[in-house]
Design a protein around this motif. Structure first.
Motif, mmCIF file in Angstrom:
data_model
loop_
_atom_site.group_PDB
_atom_site.id
_atom_site.type_symbol
_atom_site.label_atom_id
_atom_site.label_comp_id
_atom_site.label_asym_id
_atom_site.label_seq_id
_atom_site.Cartn_x
_atom_site.Cartn_y
_atom_site.Cartn_z
ATOM 1 N N LEU A 92 -45.203 -41.549 14.042
ATOM 2 C CA LEU A 92 -45.242 -40.432 13.095
ATOM 3 C C LEU A 92 -44.903 -39.111 13.784
ATOM 4 O O LEU A 92 -44.210 -38.260 13.212
ATOM 5 C CB LEU A 92 -46.629 -40.351 12.452
ATOM 6 N N TRP A 93 -45.369 -38.944 15.001
ATOM 7 C CA TRP A 93 -45.136 -37.692 15.731
ATOM 8 C C TRP A 93 -43.651 -37.509 16.044
ATOM 9 O O TRP A 93 -43.112 -36.409 15.923
ATOM 10 C CB TRP A 93 -45.959 -37.684 17.018
ATOM 11 N N TYR A 94 -42.994 -38.592 16.451
ATOM 12 C CA TYR A 94 -41.576 -38.527 16.819
ATOM 13 C C TYR A 94 -40.667 -39.017 15.689
ATOM 14 O O TYR A 94 -39.520 -39.412 15.947
ATOM 15 C CB TYR A 94 -41.323 -39.386 18.064
ATOM 16 N N ARG A 95 -41.137 -38.977 14.467
ATOM 17 C CA ARG A 95 -40.372 -39.580 13.360
ATOM 18 C C ARG A 95 -38.983 -38.967 13.195
ATOM 19 O O ARG A 95 -38.060 -39.648 12.727
ATOM 20 C CB ARG A 95 -41.162 -39.466 12.057
ATOM 21 N N LYS A 96 -38.806 -37.698 13.569
ATOM 22 C CA LYS A 96 -37.491 -37.074 13.433
ATOM 23 C C LYS A 96 -36.496 -37.584 14.467
ATOM 24 O O LYS A 96 -35.287 -37.449 14.278
ATOM 25 C CB LYS A 96 -37.619 -35.549 13.532
ATOM 26 N N SER A 97 -37.020 -38.151 15.553
ATOM 27 C CA SER A 97 -36.151 -38.663 16.621
ATOM 28 C C SER A 97 -36.025 -40.184 16.589
ATOM 29 O O SER A 97 -35.336 -40.756 17.435
ATOM 30 C CB SER A 97 -36.698 -38.237 17.993
ATOM 31 N N LEU A 98 -36.683 -40.823 15.623
ATOM 32 C CA LEU A 98 -36.710 -42.274 15.551
ATOM 33 C C LEU A 98 -36.070 -42.753 14.260
ATOM 34 O O LEU A 98 -35.920 -41.977 13.307
ATOM 35 C CB LEU A 98 -38.162 -42.771 15.631
ATOM 36 N N PRO A 99 -35.702 -44.021 14.179
ATOM 37 C CA PRO A 99 -35.178 -44.561 12.917
ATOM 38 C C PRO A 99 -36.187 -44.399 11.787
ATOM 39 O O PRO A 99 -37.404 -44.457 12.006
ATOM 40 C CB PRO A 99 -34.948 -46.044 13.243
ATOM 41 N N ARG A 100 -35.686 -44.195 10.589
ATOM 42 C CA ARG A 100 -36.570 -43.924 9.457
ATOM 43 C C ARG A 100 -37.520 -45.074 9.156
ATOM 44 O O ARG A 100 -38.608 -44.865 8.620
ATOM 45 C CB ARG A 100 -35.721 -43.612 8.214
ATOM 46 N N TRP A 101 -37.082 -46.286 9.465
ATOM 47 C CA TRP A 101 -37.895 -47.450 9.136
ATOM 48 C C TRP A 101 -39.086 -47.626 10.079
ATOM 49 O O TRP A 101 -40.025 -48.362 9.763
ATOM 50 C CB TRP A 101 -37.053 -48.726 9.189
ATOM 51 N N LEU A 102 -39.063 -46.974 11.254
ATOM 52 C CA LEU A 102 -40.064 -47.252 12.276
ATOM 53 C C LEU A 102 -41.485 -46.873 11.851
ATOM 54 O O LEU A 102 -42.414 -47.660 12.056
ATOM 55 C CB LEU A 102 -39.684 -46.573 13.585
ATOM 56 N N PRO A 103 -41.737 -45.674 11.271
ATOM 57 C CA PRO A 103 -43.106 -45.384 10.821
ATOM 58 C C PRO A 103 -43.629 -46.399 9.804
ATOM 59 O O PRO A 103 -44.818 -46.734 9.802
ATOM 60 C CB PRO A 103 -42.983 -43.982 10.216
ATOM 61 N N VAL A 104 -42.732 -46.906 8.951
ATOM 62 C CA VAL A 104 -43.144 -47.922 7.974
ATOM 63 C C VAL A 104 -43.532 -49.212 8.693
ATOM 64 O O VAL A 104 -44.558 -49.835 8.382
ATOM 65 C CB VAL A 104 -42.012 -48.194 6.965
ATOM 66 N N ALA A 105 -42.717 -49.619 9.676
ATOM 67 C CA ALA A 105 -43.024 -50.824 10.449
ATOM 68 C C ALA A 105 -44.320 -50.647 11.230
ATOM 69 O O ALA A 105 -45.136 -51.573 11.328
ATOM 70 C CB ALA A 105 -41.879 -51.140 11.398
ATOM 71 N N ALA A 106 -44.525 -49.446 11.783
ATOM 72 C CA ALA A 106 -45.764 -49.179 12.510
ATOM 73 C C ALA A 106 -46.963 -49.216 11.573
ATOM 74 O O ALA A 106 -48.039 -49.714 11.940
ATOM 75 C CB ALA A 106 -45.681 -47.818 13.199
ATOM 76 N N GLY A 107 -46.793 -48.704 10.358
ATOM 77 C CA GLY A 107 -47.857 -48.768 9.371
ATOM 78 C C GLY A 107 -48.177 -50.200 8.995
ATOM 79 O O GLY A 107 -49.350 -50.557 8.795
ATOM 80 N N TRP A 108 -47.145 -51.041 8.868
ATOM 81 C CA TRP A 108 -47.362 -52.460 8.573
ATOM 82 C C TRP A 108 -48.136 -53.132 9.701
ATOM 83 O O TRP A 108 -49.069 -53.912 9.460
ATOM 84 C CB TRP A 108 -46.016 -53.140 8.368
ATOM 85 N N ALA A 109 -47.782 -52.840 10.954
ATOM 86 C CA ALA A 109 -48.500 -53.405 12.095
ATOM 87 C C ALA A 109 -49.960 -52.951 12.100
ATOM 88 O O ALA A 109 -50.871 -53.741 12.401
ATOM 89 C CB ALA A 109 -47.817 -53.004 13.398
ATOM 90 N N PHE A 110 -50.186 -51.685 11.743
ATOM 91 C CA PHE A 110 -51.551 -51.168 11.707
ATOM 92 C C PHE A 110 -52.366 -51.856 10.610
ATOM 93 O O PHE A 110 -53.536 -52.195 10.804
ATOM 94 C CB PHE A 110 -51.525 -49.661 11.481
ATOM 95 N N PHE A 111 -51.728 -52.085 9.451
ATOM 96 C CA PHE A 111 -52.404 -52.822 8.378
ATOM 97 C C PHE A 111 -52.775 -54.230 8.842
ATOM 98 O O PHE A 111 -53.883 -54.714 8.586
ATOM 99 C CB PHE A 111 -51.503 -52.893 7.141
ATOM 100 N N LEU A 112 -51.846 -54.899 9.520
ATOM 101 C CA LEU A 112 -52.105 -56.264 9.983
ATOM 102 C C LEU A 112 -53.264 -56.310 10.974
ATOM 103 O O LEU A 112 -54.100 -57.218 10.913
ATOM 104 C CB LEU A 112 -50.848 -56.848 10.635
ATOM 105 N N VAL A 113 -53.319 -55.335 11.891
ATOM 106 C CA VAL A 113 -54.385 -55.378 12.888
ATOM 107 C C VAL A 113 -55.740 -55.072 12.245
ATOM 108 O O VAL A 113 -56.769 -55.626 12.660
ATOM 109 C CB VAL A 113 -54.082 -54.407 14.059
#
Length: 298
Positions: A92-113
């Motif tokens: 989320l912090w580096y979202r402007k420098s990362l692919p748009r899908w990455l925060p969503v994927a990270a959120g999915w991983a957080f939900f799974l854990v």
């Protein structure tokens, strides 16, 4: 893993996140192996309460091998959970420098854990109920695969546009191996092999798992064969396909040995699950990279 795949420069945040994701994949793999050892050693209820163990963070007075396995499993799981939350914060912090899908994927991983943590607690409070234990492993495998997909998708990669239908075959093989892993978890959580050998009970569960070897093996062999026949295939994809073949041979051999020895060799049983997870992870990485080759070339 990554160095031989590098073809172009990437931004520093992407490199950081990719390495972080791969580290979490390795940690998750170790965590699943540790969980398997905990189950095989009958240590799943060695800590009778949750989330503490005997009401303490470190149950020094009650510590033995079984208590240590369960306590250490929880410690590693908690660490992975905290690192996953950290990963989400970085995404989320580096979202402007990362692919748009990455925060969503990270959120999915957080939900799974989070979901995995709930299931982990329920395995204790519900006294190792087989459906919860099976769901616990299934979620763990999905969590592991999520980190691999994130890692592979962030790798610098030059598409060759030669994969043809390999992404579909890879997806099918990964799906069959995942389902076979769930069947294996069901066999393990119900102690079906022991009951089948002792009194012919739950043999249908064991036989379903044995039958599941066929589609999982044939689909994996199809991936290997098509990768071999595709002369201009990207070297990374070819290596992953051949690695899947090695893991498949190991898994079949270990599975036969485990069954013939009536699950009496605990390290062999743990190795059976670990190699199965490695096979699944290899197929998932192959499939993610094959889809990248197809879509980026298009």
């Amino acid at each position: 893993m990554a160095d031989s795949f590098l073809f172009k420069s990437v931004s520093e945040p992407v490199v950081l996140v990719r390495r972080f994701a791969f580290s979490l994949a390795i940690a998750t793999f170790f965590l699943m192996a540790l969980g398997s050892a905990t189950r095989v050693m009958n240590a799943g209820l060695s800590c009778p309460d949750w989330p503490l163990c005997y009401g303490e963070l470190v149950p020094a007075a009650q510590m033995n091998l079984q208590v240590f396995l369960e306590w250490f499993h929880r410690l590693v799981a908690s660490t992975v959970g905290l690192l996953t939350a950290t990963f989400l914060g970085i995404a989320l912090w580096y979202r402007k420098s990362l692919p748009r899908w990455l925060p969503v994927a990270a959120g999915w991983a957080f939900f799974l854990v989070l979901f995995q943590g709930i299931l982990g607690g329920l395995t204790v409070t519900e006294l190792l109920r087989f459906d919860i234990v099976t769901a616990h492993l299934g979620t763990g495998l999905m969590f592991f695969c999520t980190w691999l997909v994130i890692t592979v998708t962030l790798l610098p990669y030059q598409a060759y546009n030669t994969v043809g239908k390999l992404p579909w075959f890879g997806s099918a093989a990964a799906a069959f191996v995942y389902l076979q892993s769930i069947l294996g978890a069901l066999v393990a959580s119900r102690w079906a092999v022991h009951q089948c050998l002792a009194g012919a009970e739950l043999c249908s569960v064991v036989n379903t798992h044995i039958a599941g070897v066929v589609p999982a093996s044939l689909s994996t062999l199809a991936v290997i064969y098509l990768s071999w026949r595709t002369t201009a295939l990207h070297p990374a994809l070819r290596r992953l396909a051949y690695t899947a073949g090695i893991f498949l041979l190991m898994q079949v051999a270990i599975g036969i040995g485990t069954y013939m020895l009536h699950l009496q060799i605990e390290p062999l049983t743990v190795l059976h699950q670990a190699v199965g997870a490695a096979l699944l992870g290899t197929l998932v990485a192959f499939t993610a990279l094959a889809w990248r080759d197809r879509t980026e070339a298009a």
